[in-house]
Design an enzyme around this catalytic site. Structure first.
Site, mmCIF file in Angstrom:
data_model
loop_
_atom_site.group_PDB
_atom_site.id
_atom_site.type_symbol
_atom_site.label_atom_id
_atom_site.label_comp_id
_atom_site.label_asym_id
_atom_site.label_seq_id
_atom_site.Cartn_x
_atom_site.Cartn_y
_atom_site.Cartn_z
ATOM 1 N N HIS A 131 0.937 -1.197 -0.233
ATOM 2 C CA HIS A 131 0.140 0.210 0.335
ATOM 3 C C HIS A 131 0.595 1.580 -0.080
ATOM 4 C CE1 HIS A 131 -3.517 -2.524 0.570
ATOM 5 N NE2 HIS A 131 -3.134 -2.735 1.788
ATOM 6 N N ARG A 155 -9.857 2.372 -6.774
ATOM 7 C CA ARG A 155 -11.463 2.021 -6.736
ATOM 8 C C ARG A 155 -12.659 3.763 -6.690
ATOM 9 N NH1 ARG A 155 -14.153 -1.525 -1.730
ATOM 10 N NH2 ARG A 155 -16.197 -2.957 -3.055
ATOM 11 N N ARG A 291 -16.366 -8.809 2.672
ATOM 12 C CA ARG A 291 -17.693 -8.189 3.356
ATOM 13 C C ARG A 291 -19.264 -7.758 2.470
ATOM 14 N NH1 ARG A 291 -20.118 -3.252 3.321
ATOM 15 N NH2 ARG A 291 -19.326 -1.796 1.673
HETATM 16 P P1 A3P Z 1 -15.721 -3.966 0.415
HETATM 17 O O1 A3P Z 1 -16.211 -3.664 2.017
HETATM 18 O O2 A3P Z 1 -16.694 -3.040 -0.356
HETATM 19 O O3 A3P Z 1 -17.346 -5.354 0.165
HETATM 20 P P2 A3P Z 1 -9.125 -5.022 -0.113
HETATM 21 O O4 A3P Z 1 -8.791 -5.979 0.077
HETATM 22 O O5 A3P Z 1 -8.100 -4.027 -0.933
HETATM 23 O O6 A3P Z 1 -9.066 -5.216 1.739
HETATM 24 O O7 A3P Z 1 -10.589 -4.535 -0.316
HETATM 25 C C1 A3P Z 1 -11.754 -5.019 0.174
HETATM 26 C C2 A3P Z 1 -12.448 -4.267 0.073
HETATM 27 O O8 A3P Z 1 -12.805 -5.677 -1.276
HETATM 28 C C3 A3P Z 1 -13.968 -5.413 0.251
HETATM 29 O O9 A3P Z 1 -14.958 -4.453 -0.166
HETATM 30 C C4 A3P Z 1 -14.490 -7.200 0.008
HETATM 31 O O10 A3P Z 1 -15.665 -7.370 0.164
HETATM 32 C C5 A3P Z 1 -13.755 -6.849 -1.498
HETATM 33 N N1 A3P Z 1 -13.456 -8.396 -2.250
HETATM 34 C C6 A3P Z 1 -12.730 -8.652 -1.711
HETATM 35 N N2 A3P Z 1 -12.556 -9.552 -2.479
HETATM 36 C C7 A3P Z 1 -13.170 -10.246 -3.299
HETATM 37 C C8 A3P Z 1 -13.614 -10.703 -4.660
HETATM 38 N N3 A3P Z 1 -12.668 -11.385 -4.263
HETATM 39 N N4 A3P Z 1 -14.692 -9.735 -5.216
HETATM 40 C C9 A3P Z 1 -14.878 -8.619 -5.673
HETATM 41 N N5 A3P Z 1 -14.670 -7.549 -4.196
HETATM 42 C C10 A3P Z 1 -14.308 -8.284 -3.196
#
Ligand code: A3P
Length: 331
Positions: A131, A155, A291
C-alpha cells in the site's frame, strides 16, 4: 551481506527513524493513534519505519511484480487473481492453496519488510503486495530499468471510504471508542488516514502508469467487476504468462475468474473461519477482507451532501489527469 553489517545498517535506520518522527507534522488518526506526514503521506510510526527499511535495504529482483493499492480498493481480489494466474499450471482447482490459506497468505506484504525475519520465497517472478505510495517506493524498484512491474487497483473513493469504515470497526481494539461514519468521512476527505490522501496515492501511480504503461498496469475495480475474464487475460499477458489458445478453449479464463470471484472466495471455509496473522502479530480473521464486494454500496451510507463533497474533491484533484471514477455500470 554479513549479519553484523545488517545489524549495523538496521540500527542506523532505527536512529534515523526516531530522529525523523520527532520532526514530522503529527495528527491523530483512526483508533486515536498518531499519524505523521511523511513526504506528503500520512503514515503511522511502524509504516514509516518499514518504508525506510525498504528504501534502505530491500533487494529487488528484476522479475518482481508488485500489487499496489490504496487499502480497501480490491487487494484481496487482485492477490487471488495474480497468484492463481501465475500458478495455474502448478495447481488443480480442486486442490488449490487458496482452499487452505487466505489470499493474504499467498504472497508477502512488502510493507512489513524488515531486513531480518522477512520470508520471501525464491519463486520467479516473486509477487509482493504493497500500500506504499509510489513516491515512497525506492527508485531502485520504480525506475523502469529495474525490470520490476506494478499492478495498481483503483476504486471509487466513496466505496473505499465505506469499506474502510466497516473494516476499521471490525478491527477496533476493545478499549477504543467506535469511529462514527461522520468522523471517518471527515478524516478521509482531509486525507488524514493511513496512506492518505487517497487521491494523491492514486495519482502517483496513475502518472507513473501513463509514463511507463508497459511497467504499470492500472486497473479499476469497477471495470474488473464488469468484465472479470477480460481482466484475467490482460493480467496474464502483463505478468508475462499469457493465456494460450488451448487454455482459452479449455475454459481456463472463466475458471480463474470464477474461482477468484467474491462469491466463491467468500464461501470458502478457510475464509469463513481462518485467520491471517499479520507480521506485526495482529491476527485478522480472513472474513474481515470480504464484506459485500459490490460497486456503489456507498449509496447506503453517504448523504447527498457527502456524495457531492467527495465527488467535488475527486473532480478537483483529478482535473486534467485524464483519470475518471468507475467504468460502465456492471451488467
Ligand atoms: P467491501 O467492503 O465494499 O465489500 P481490500 O481487499 O483492498 O482490503 O478491499 C476489500 C474490499 O474488496 C471489500 O469491499 C471486499 O468485500 C472486496 N472484495 C474482497 N474480495 C473480493 C473479490 N473476490 N471480488 C470483489 N470484491 C472483493
Amino acid at each position: 551481506m554479513s549479519r553484523e553489517r545488517v545489524d549495523h545498517e538496521e540500527e542506523q535506520t532505527l536512529q534515523q527513524h526516531a530522529q525523523l518522527l520527532a520532526e514530522l507534522p503529527r495528527a491523530v488518526g483512526t483508533f486515536q493513534k498518531d499519524l505523521y506526514l511523511y513526504q506528503g503521506y500520512w503514515l503511522n510510526s511502524g509504516s514509516i519505519l518499514n518504508t525506510m527499511f525498504i528504501q534502505n535495504h530491500f533487494n529487488h529482483h528484476s522479475t518482481d511484480i508488485f500489487l499496489t493499492s490504496f487499502m480497501k480498493s480490491g487487494t484481496t481480489w487482485l492477490r487471488s487473481l495474480m497468484f492463481t494466474i501465475l500458478n495455474r499450471s502448478r495447481f488443480d482447482f480442486s486442490d488449490h492453496p487458496l482452499l487452505r490459506k487466505g489470499p493474504h497468505d499467498c504472497f508477502p506484504l512488502l510493507d512489513s519488510y524488515k531486513p531480518k525475519d522477512y520470508v520471501i520465497t525464491d519463486n520467479s517472478p516473486r509477487l509482493f503486495a504493497t500500500h506504499i505510495p509510489h513516491k515512497l517506493l525506492p527508485p531502485s524498484i520504480t525506475d523502469p530499468s529495474s525490470g520490476c512491474k506494478f499492478v495498481y487497483v483503483f476504486r471509487d473513493p466513496k466505496d473505499v471510504l465505506v469499506s474502510m469504515w466497516h473494516f476499521l470497526l471490525k478491527l477496533k481494539p476493545k478499549e477504543v471508542h467506535p469511529l462514527s461514519f461522520d468522523q471517518m468521512f471527515k478524516m478521509f476527505c482531509e486525507g488524514v488516514i493511513i496512506g492518505g490522501p487517497y487521491w494523491d496515492h492514486v495519482l502517483g501511480f496513475w502518472s507513473a502508469a501513463l509514463e511507463f504503461p508497459d511497467k504499470i498496469l492500472f486497473f479499476k475495480y469497477e471495470e474488473i467487476k464488469r468484465d472479470p475474464e477480460g481482466h484475467v487475460k490482460k493480467l496474464a499477458e502483463f505478468m508475462g504468462v499469457p493465456i494460450s489458445v488451448q487454455e482459452e478453449e479449455s475454459g481456463m479464463v472463466k475458471k480463474i475468474a470464477e474461482f477468484c470471484s467474491f462469491e466463491n472466495l467468500n464461501s470458502l471455509e478457510i475464509n469463513k473461519t481462518g485467520d491471517h496473522k499479520a507480521d506485526n502479530g495482529v491476527v485478522v480473521p480472513n472474513q474481515t477482507f470480504f464484506r459485500r464486494g459490490e460497486v456503489g454500496d456507498w449509496k447506503c451510507h453517504l448523504t447527498e451532501e457527502m456524495k457531492d463533497q467527495i465527488d467535488r474533491i475527486t473532480h478537483d484533484k483529478f482535473n486534467g489527469s485524464g483519470l475518471t471514477i468507475g467504468g460502465a455500470p456492471p451488467k
